[in-house]
Design an enzyme around this catalytic site. Structure first.
Site, PDB file in Angstrom:
ATOM      1  N   ASP A 113       0.814  -1.226   0.000  1.00 12.29           N
ATOM      2  CA  ASP A 113       0.000   0.000   0.000  1.00 12.29           C
ATOM      3  C   ASP A 113       0.843   1.270   0.000  1.00 12.29           C
ATOM      4  O   ASP A 113       0.433   2.298   0.544  1.00 12.29           O
ATOM      5  CB  ASP A 113      -0.971   0.011   1.198  1.00 12.29           C
ATOM      6  CG  ASP A 113      -1.861  -1.208   1.210  1.00 12.29           C
ATOM      7  OD1 ASP A 113      -2.227  -1.674   0.114  1.00 12.29           O
ATOM      8  OD2 ASP A 113      -2.184  -1.697   2.306  1.00 12.29           O
ATOM      9  N   GLN A 167       1.857  -6.098  -3.111  1.00 14.19           N
ATOM     10  CA  GLN A 167       2.282  -6.195  -1.710  1.00 14.19           C
ATOM     11  C   GLN A 167       3.581  -5.402  -1.528  1.00 14.19           C
ATOM     12  O   GLN A 167       3.810  -4.447  -2.255  1.00 14.19           O
ATOM     13  CB  GLN A 167       2.445  -7.666  -1.268  1.00 14.19           C
ATOM     14  CG  GLN A 167       1.135  -8.431  -1.163  1.00 14.19           C
ATOM     15  CD  GLN A 167       0.610  -8.939  -2.496  1.00 14.19           C
ATOM     16  OE1 GLN A 167       1.326  -9.564  -3.246  1.00 14.19           O
ATOM     17  NE2 GLN A 167      -0.657  -8.687  -2.788  1.00 14.19           N
ATOM     18  N   LYS A 225       1.874   2.069  -5.100  1.00 13.05           N
ATOM     19  CA  LYS A 225       2.432   1.497  -6.343  1.00 13.05           C
ATOM     20  C   LYS A 225       1.507   1.747  -7.530  1.00 13.05           C
ATOM     21  O   LYS A 225       1.944   2.072  -8.624  1.00 13.05           O
ATOM     22  CB  LYS A 225       2.643  -0.024  -6.175  1.00 13.05           C
ATOM     23  CG  LYS A 225       3.587  -0.395  -5.055  1.00 13.05           C
ATOM     24  CD  LYS A 225       3.663  -1.891  -4.852  1.00 13.05           C
ATOM     25  CE  LYS A 225       2.398  -2.521  -4.298  1.00 13.05           C
ATOM     26  NZ  LYS A 225       2.046  -2.117  -2.937  1.00 13.05           N
ATOM     27  N   GLY A 265      -4.545  -4.330  -3.798  1.00  9.54           N
ATOM     28  CA  GLY A 265      -5.531  -3.270  -4.040  1.00  9.54           C
ATOM     29  C   GLY A 265      -4.738  -2.047  -4.445  1.00  9.54           C
ATOM     30  O   GLY A 265      -4.085  -1.431  -3.610  1.00  9.54           O
ATOM     31  N   HIS A 266      -4.730  -1.738  -5.727  1.00 12.80           N
ATOM     32  CA  HIS A 266      -3.918  -0.634  -6.249  1.00 12.80           C
ATOM     33  C   HIS A 266      -4.844   0.476  -6.719  1.00 12.80           C
ATOM     34  O   HIS A 266      -5.628   0.299  -7.647  1.00 12.80           O
ATOM     35  CB  HIS A 266      -3.022  -1.130  -7.401  1.00 12.80           C
ATOM     36  CG  HIS A 266      -2.034  -2.169  -6.973  1.00 12.80           C
ATOM     37  ND1 HIS A 266      -1.211  -2.832  -7.841  1.00 12.80           N
ATOM     38  CD2 HIS A 266      -1.727  -2.644  -5.741  1.00 12.80           C
ATOM     39  CE1 HIS A 266      -0.434  -3.670  -7.165  1.00 12.80           C
ATOM     40  NE2 HIS A 266      -0.743  -3.585  -5.885  1.00 12.80           N
TER      41      HIS A 266
HETATM   42  P1  GDP Z   1      -0.758   0.283  -3.551  1.00  9.77           P
HETATM   43  O1  GDP Z   1      -1.368  -0.976  -3.069  1.00  9.77           O
HETATM   44  O2  GDP Z   1       0.711   0.340  -3.276  1.00  9.77           O
HETATM   45  O3  GDP Z   1      -1.079   0.600  -4.972  1.00  9.77           O
HETATM   46  O4  GDP Z   1      -1.405   1.447  -2.668  1.00  9.77           O
HETATM   47  P2  GDP Z   1      -2.969   1.591  -2.277  1.00  9.77           P
HETATM   48  O5  GDP Z   1      -3.702   2.065  -3.459  1.00  9.77           O
HETATM   49  O6  GDP Z   1      -3.455   0.387  -1.593  1.00  9.77           O
HETATM   50  O7  GDP Z   1      -2.867   2.689  -1.160  1.00  9.77           O
HETATM   51  C1  GDP Z   1      -2.325   3.946  -1.403  1.00  9.77           C
HETATM   52  C2  GDP Z   1      -3.414   4.993  -1.118  1.00  9.77           C
HETATM   53  O8  GDP Z   1      -2.823   6.271  -1.077  1.00  9.77           O
HETATM   54  C3  GDP Z   1      -4.469   5.069  -2.215  1.00  9.77           C
HETATM   55  O9  GDP Z   1      -5.685   5.427  -1.626  1.00  9.77           O
HETATM   56  C4  GDP Z   1      -3.944   6.179  -3.110  1.00  9.77           C
HETATM   57  O10 GDP Z   1      -4.995   6.841  -3.815  1.00  9.77           O
HETATM   58  C5  GDP Z   1      -3.346   7.090  -2.104  1.00  9.77           C
HETATM   59  N1  GDP Z   1      -2.184   7.884  -2.581  1.00  9.77           N
HETATM   60  C6  GDP Z   1      -1.184   7.515  -3.410  1.00  9.77           C
HETATM   61  N2  GDP Z   1      -0.268   8.505  -3.506  1.00  9.77           N
HETATM   62  C7  GDP Z   1      -0.714   9.511  -2.723  1.00  9.77           C
HETATM   63  C8  GDP Z   1      -0.192  10.789  -2.362  1.00  9.77           C
HETATM   64  O11 GDP Z   1       0.872  11.205  -2.779  1.00  9.77           O
HETATM   65  N3  GDP Z   1      -0.939  11.542  -1.489  1.00  9.77           N
HETATM   66  C9  GDP Z   1      -2.117  11.102  -0.968  1.00  9.77           C
HETATM   67  N4  GDP Z   1      -2.757  11.876  -0.125  1.00  9.77           N
HETATM   68  N5  GDP Z   1      -2.637   9.912  -1.280  1.00  9.77           N
HETATM   69  C10 GDP Z   1      -1.924   9.109  -2.137  1.00  9.77           C
HETATM   70  P1  IMO Z   2      -0.990  -4.219  -2.207  1.00  6.97           P
HETATM   71  O1  IMO Z   2      -0.538  -4.789  -3.523  1.00  6.97           O
HETATM   72  C1  IMO Z   2      -1.021  -4.649   2.114  1.00  6.97           C
HETATM   73  C2  IMO Z   2      -1.238  -8.723   3.689  1.00  6.97           C
HETATM   74  C3  IMO Z   2      -2.491  -9.159   4.418  1.00  6.97           C
HETATM   75  C4  IMO Z   2      -1.904 -10.122   5.399  1.00  6.97           C
HETATM   76  C5  IMO Z   2      -0.792 -10.797   4.610  1.00  6.97           C
HETATM   77  C6  IMO Z   2      -1.191 -12.129   4.014  1.00  6.97           C
HETATM   78  O2  IMO Z   2      -2.270  -3.470  -2.278  1.00  6.97           O
HETATM   79  O3  IMO Z   2       0.128  -3.471  -1.560  1.00  6.97           O
HETATM   80  P2  IMO Z   2      -2.738 -12.801   1.966  1.00  6.97           P
HETATM   81  O4  IMO Z   2      -4.169 -12.546   1.695  1.00  6.97           O
HETATM   82  O5  IMO Z   2      -1.812 -12.266   0.938  1.00  6.97           O
HETATM   83  O6  IMO Z   2      -2.448 -14.253   2.276  1.00  6.97           O
HETATM   84  O7  IMO Z   2      -2.425 -12.015   3.342  1.00  6.97           O
HETATM   85  O8  IMO Z   2      -0.453  -9.895   3.576  1.00  6.97           O
HETATM   86  N1  IMO Z   2      -1.456  -8.200   2.334  1.00  6.97           N
HETATM   87  C7  IMO Z   2      -1.340  -6.905   2.004  1.00  6.97           C
HETATM   88  N2  IMO Z   2      -1.095  -5.833   2.766  1.00  6.97           N
HETATM   89  N3  IMO Z   2      -1.155  -4.520   0.790  1.00  6.97           N
HETATM   90  C8  IMO Z   2      -1.362  -5.600  -0.004  1.00  6.97           C
HETATM   91  O9  IMO Z   2      -1.342  -5.535  -1.330  1.00  6.97           O
HETATM   92  C9  IMO Z   2      -1.512  -6.855   0.603  1.00  6.97           C
HETATM   93  N4  IMO Z   2      -1.760  -8.098   0.143  1.00  6.97           N
HETATM   94  C10 IMO Z   2      -1.713  -8.912   1.209  1.00  6.97           C
HETATM   95  O10 IMO Z   2      -3.116  -8.062   5.034  1.00  6.97           O
HETATM   96  O11 IMO Z   2      -1.285  -9.420   6.452  1.00  6.97           O
HETATM   97 MG    MG Z   3      -2.901  -1.622  -1.812  1.00  7.93          MG
END
Ligand code: GDP
Ligand code: IMO
Ligand code: MG
Length: 431
Positions: A13, A224, A16, A40-41
């Site tokens: 998270d 991840q 990416k 979840g991207h």
């Molecule tokens: P990922 O799994 O690495 O793609 O990240 P996620 O999407 O799960 O979580 C990142 C969260 O931060 C998302 O809700 C993005 O919309 C948000 N985000 C990404 N870059 C920025 C930033 O520079 N500022 C803010 N405020 N939010 C951001």
């Molecule tokens: P992105 O790509 C954050 C965590 C789960 C749990 C562990 C194992 O959005 O960064 P799983 O379902 O993979 O067997 O769970 O890994 N986890 C993540 N945490 N971002 C993710 O993906 C994750 N995908 C799995 O919360 O701790």
């Molecule tokens: Mg994510």
């Protein structure tokens, strides 16, 4: 034309999805190489929000070929739902999406087993996303899984599936096993779900070799983060795939020489969702504030993410494990209001000061962070488009990260929109 890897440098998270989407504006191919729909991207484009679980985050860019590599585990039903939600015309995604025949399929029994295993663990649960990821990878390693390519021959698929399900029956409560291990019914269901994608099945490695020969820009999108890697992460509180840059080769079907640059995505602070050690976690009002301002709730499960300061011990490990050439710092704007910003520089373990990640898992659990504080900037950074225009204290924070990790910060994200990105060095040169 380079092949660039984007990986999460923390516990996932990091942002990416936003970075891959932004860089995809200049890419020809975007490849997922590991994980499944546990990812979840999030991508914001104008007032539209997209969350990709299994589709590569390049799918919104009309000229980009999106590849799901063989290291991925695939839930066909959820793929279908995701394709519906993004509202890209079918003719378009059919032209631009390719899936390796080697992907292992997530079956209903895997989801049931994920839940059962978490229940059995009780207090010691991993806190998985309950998407069946672990059991699907376990089947792959045990050579009892079924792959997308297997669905190309019905009789072969039915035989493979039967032996897979026969081995599961005893692992689940009887009534549930009758349902999810019913080989005929599950085979009918999976074959029907797989049918629309038959024409998209490809040899991903071959496809990428061709793209490279044609000097295409290729992006490998990690899911991840480094500390969730099944080998190098905080085992057993990890996911079940190789999330580090080395995972690209086995997960996408390319050789080590086919990677030119590796970029680590680092959130300006740290978050973790699920259980497991997190030495720089904040259990106080500051942690809550980061969660609130950063909107730190899981993009897949909606769970609140645990929050803490940046951890240099953890990040140095990520730099080394991934051979990071560059870093992108995201969510800088979340720190805008703070009067001071902490960074964890070392741990205290049993009275000793340690600056490397401890080998003993109990030491990791007990590690107490040693803090250093930098001044905050207390003004808005979102919308800033050049490094020079960032407040002085924000520049100092970024320079501290570069200096302590000995890796240049080439991009800074301050704001969630795809356009809110400070580019100090463009990832892809001019085409
Ligand atoms: P990922 O799994 O690495 O793609 O990240 P996620 O999407 O799960 O979580 C990142 C969260 O931060 C998302 O809700 C993005 O919309 C948000 N985000 C990404 N870059 C920025 C930033 O520079 N500022 C803010 N405020 N939010 C951001
Ligand atoms: P992105 O790509 C954050 C965590 C789960 C749990 C562990 C194992 O959005 O960064 P799983 O379902 O993979 O067997 O769970 O890994 N986890 C993540 N945490 N971002 C993710 O993906 C994750 N995908 C799995 O919360 O701790
Ligand atoms: Mg994510």
């Amino acid at each position: 034309m380079p092949s660039i890897v984007i990986v999460g440098a923390q516990w996932g998270d990091e942002g990416k999805g936003k970075i891959v989407d932004a860089l995809a504006a200049r890419a020809d191919v975007v490849v997922r190489f590991q994980g499944g729909d546990n990812a979840g991207h999030t991508v914001y484009s104008g007032d539209k929000k997209y969350v990709f679980h299994i589709l590569p985050s390049g799918i919104l860019r009309s000229g980009v070929l999106c590849v799901i590599g063989g290291g991925v585990v695939l839930n066909l039903k959820n793929l279908g739902e995701e394709l519906q939600t993004i509202r890209i015309p079918e003719t378009d995604w059919r032209r631009r999406l390719r899936i390796s025949g080697e992907v292992h399929l997530i079956l209903p029994c895997h989801i049931a087993m994920d839940q059962a295993s978490e229940t059995l663990r009780g207090k010691g649960k991993i806190g998985t996303t309950l998407r069946g990821i672990g059991p699907a990878y376990a089947d792959r390693a045990a050579r009892t899984g079924v792959r997308l390519a297997d669905t190309l021959d019905e009789s072969w698929f039915r035989t493979q599936l039967r032996s897979c399900l026969d081995a599961k029956r005893g692992c689940l409560p009887e009534a549930q096993a009758r349902d999810v291990c019913d080989a005929d019914r599950v085979a009918d269901e999976i074959l029907a779900l797989a049918k629309p994608y038959a024409g998209l099945i490809a040899d991903a490695g071959q496809l990428l070799a061709d793209a490279r020969r044609k000097r295409k820009n290729i992006l490998f999108e990690g899911a991840q983060g480094t500390m969730l890697d099944v080998g190098a992460g905080t085992y057993p509180y990890v996911t079940s795939s190789h999330t580090v840059a080395g995972g690209v080769c086995v997960g996408a079907g390319v050789g080590p020489h086919d990677i030119d640059r590796i970029i680590g995505v680092v959130k300006a602070y740290t978050t973790r969702v699920g259980e497991g050690p997190f030495p720089s976690e904040l259990h106080d009002a500051t942690g809550e504030m980061l969660r609130k301002i950063g909107g730190e709730y899981g993009a897949t499960t909606g769970r609140p993410r645990r929050c803490g300061w940046l951890d240099l011990v953890q990040l140095r490990r990520a730099v080394r494990l991934n051979s990071l050439d560059e870093i992108v710092v995201t969510k800088l704007d979340v720190l805008d209001a703070l009067d001071r910003i902490g960074i964890c520089t070392a741990y205290r373990v049993g009275g000793r000061r340690v600056t490397e990640w401890p080998v003993n898992p109990v030491d990791v659990q007990q590690a107490e962070p040693e803090w250093e504080y930098l001044p905050g900037w207390q003004c808005a950074t979102d919308g800033v488009t050049t490094f020079a225009k960032l407040p002085k204290a924000a520049r100092r924070y970024i320079r501290t990260i570069e200096k302590r990790l000995e890796v240049p910060v080439t991009m800074i994200s301050a704001g969630k929109d795809r356009a809110q990105l400070i580019i100090r060095k463009p990832a892809f040169g001019k085409k």
